[in-house]
Write an enzyme that holds these catalytic residues in place. Structure first.
Site, mmCIF file in Angstrom:
data_model
loop_
_atom_site.group_PDB
_atom_site.id
_atom_site.type_symbol
_atom_site.label_atom_id
_atom_site.label_comp_id
_atom_site.label_asym_id
_atom_site.label_seq_id
_atom_site.Cartn_x
_atom_site.Cartn_y
_atom_site.Cartn_z
ATOM 1 N N LYS A 103 0.781 -1.503 0.009
ATOM 2 C CA LYS A 103 0.015 0.158 0.424
ATOM 3 C C LYS A 103 1.053 1.449 0.120
ATOM 4 O O LYS A 103 1.445 1.129 0.958
ATOM 5 C CB LYS A 103 -0.738 0.143 1.260
ATOM 6 C CG LYS A 103 -1.631 1.248 1.589
ATOM 7 C CD LYS A 103 -2.915 0.873 2.474
ATOM 8 C CE LYS A 103 -3.706 2.548 2.566
ATOM 9 N NZ LYS A 103 -5.479 2.143 3.570
ATOM 10 N N ASP B 181 -17.097 -0.064 -0.307
ATOM 11 C CA ASP B 181 -15.633 -0.403 -1.824
ATOM 12 C C ASP B 181 -14.521 -1.041 -0.405
ATOM 13 O O ASP B 181 -13.540 -1.183 0.238
ATOM 14 C CB ASP B 181 -14.507 0.512 -2.076
ATOM 15 C CG ASP B 181 -14.801 1.708 -1.989
ATOM 16 O OD1 ASP B 181 -15.995 2.038 -1.659
ATOM 17 O OD2 ASP B 181 -14.029 2.456 -1.009
#
Length: 479
Positions: free
Chosen positions: A114, A253
């Site tokens: 990430k 999401d």
């Protein structure tokens, strides 16, 4: 003997079964990367040798600058409802899945970088993460695991010399995230809303085969799949409420099909109990306030149900969704009673707990300190060490004493059990900010937050609410 990186068993089941889920993309390595911290417990679970931490290949692995056989690099497609509005194309804008591996105990782990640069889904962003948000995610995911709340985890965090532009210029960072799966509600929404129904079915079949395998040969496996997601979500949200955790951005999401806490953005732990508490200052309407979280969980599940309408009849979806409130309430009540040292459920428990929460609203006692102090409460004493005793609290303690009379555990046993479920330390925003401001604090902060029920007398002040200089600290979606 632990494995070296080259010895890892890469399985990549999702990529092999559903390659349509991913867009291939290469990570962008950070310049002058430095290792900030490693989760050695996760390192061992992956089967890796701790001695490799100082090996340059490990830093390259965390930086995405590598070419081990068996790795793949992909950012996934998904969509979702953001603050209640459907956005048809989102996807991994800052995360790149590099592999799935299997350890010697047949456990599977997906690995994501990430903050590793642009992907096809970065939209107007740069695909990078800043040190600030990376530390918050790294510490919080480890802390939530220590609190026994299901969560994604992280293996390590590195920092880089690259400038990243947010509200101001900040430095870059990458977290290597780990989870059994990063599949989100939004993945299923994307293929449903784009009418890619065969791909949707393939994705559902994959999830059942690998994560809900007890149902894989059942004729009603799609219904059972949805029922399990509803149950996991309800219990996750009950866990959040019990420790006073606000997620901050509960878009579809950001919802895990495995019931994991996913995507640590503007999260926060409450100081005093306040249903209207909003931890994300970008949430101007309070959609994701503490009190709204349980109903948002239900709403998000409804949106997932709509995405699965080609596989699950409406009557089954409706019947399944109707189980959510009761599962949530039963679990939330159980957790609160456990925090109070009460184990024999009584008919009046719901009224008792409602009175307690109202008392906490009126007194504005610190939520975490109240339960920690209650863990050493001596029956009929009408006082909690270290806690002020306003009249509302004294009145509630009368009912608490009466309720304790119905229990069979000794006071010593009650204290011991309560001290194991009521943390002394919680990752308050100001503590995360202290670690951000002074990176040398990260190792100690990590140690304390992964053992939050320990006394840690040397950092006693970390158990207190925010000092004045951090009192007005706010967090937004910017990362």
């Amino acid at each position: 003997m632990g494995k070296k990186l080259a010895d890892l068993h890469f399985t990549n089941r999702l990529y092999k079964s559903a390659p349509f889920l991913f867009a291939k993309v290469n990570p962008t390595a950070l310049s002058n990367p430095k290792l900030l911290h490693v989760n050695t417990q996760m390192l061992h679970r992956l089967g890796l040798d701790e001695s490799m931490i100082g090996n340059p290949s490990f830093l390259r692995f965390l930086n995405g600058d590598l070419d081990f056989e068996g790795l793949f690099f992909g950012a996934s497609f998904y969509s979702g409802h953001q603050f209640g509005h459907y956005v048809p194309r989102l996807g991994d804008g800052r995360a790149i899945t590099i592999a799935e591996i299997k350890n010697d105990y047949n456990e599977h782990f997906e690995l994501q970088l990430k903050g590793s640069g642009l992907t096809p889904f970065s939209r107007m962003g740069d695909g990078k993460a800043v040190v600030r948000s990376s530390i918050r995610e790294y510490l919080a995911s480890a802390h939530m695991k220590a609190l026994s709340i299901p969560t994604t985890e992280a293996l390590a965090i590195i920092t880089g010399a690259d400038d990243v532009y947010r509200e101001e210029v900040e430095k870059s960072s990458i977290v290597l995230r780990v989870a059994e799966s990063f599949l989100r509600f939004g993945h299923f929404q994307y293929f449903a809303h784009t009418n890619q129904l065969e791909e949707l079915k393939t994705l559902v079949e994959f999830a059942i085969e690998n994560y809900f395998s007890a149902y894989k040969d059942h004729p009603n496996r799609y219904v059972l799949f949805f029922q399990d997601i509803v149950k996991r979500t309800a219990k996750l949200f009950a866990g959040w409420q019990s420790v006073g955790f606000c997620h901050g951005v509960l878009n579809t999401d950001n919802m895990s099909i495995l019931g994991l806490t996913l995507d640590y953005g503007p999260y926060g732990f409450i100081n005093h109990f306040d249903q209207d508490h909003v931890c994300n200052h970008s949430d101007h309407e309070g959609r994701y306030s503490l009190g709204n979280q349980p109903s948002i969980g239900m709403w998000n599940l409804q949106m997932l149900g709509i995405a699965l309408e080609s596989l699950i009849p409406e009557v089954d979806r409706k019947r399944t969704l109707e189980t959510y409130p009761q599962i949530f309430l039963v679990e939330y009540r159980r957790l609160l009673l456990e925090k109070c040292g009460l184990y024999k459920q009584q008919a009046e428990d719901e009224d008792f707990l409602r009175t307690m929460l109202n008392m906490l609203v009126f007194t504005e006692l610190d939520y975490t300190q109240f339960f920690r102090g209650l863990s050493r409460y001596e029956k009929d004493s009408k006082k909690i060490a270290g806690i002020e005793t306003p009249e509302n609290l004294i009145n509630w303690l009368d009912s608490y004493d009466a309720r304790l009379n119905l229990e069979e555990t000794t006071q010593a046993d009650r204290h011991a059990k309560m001290l194991l479920v009521n943390p002394k330390f919680i990752l308050r925003n100001y503590l995360a900010q202290m670690a951000i401001d002074d990176l040398s604090l990260v190792p100690k902060m990590y140690e304390v937050m992964t053992n939050p029920f320990t006394e840690w007398s040397e950092v006693e002040e970390w158990a207190a609410p925010a000092p004045l200089k951090y009192r007005n600290l706010s967090v937004s979606c910017s990362s």
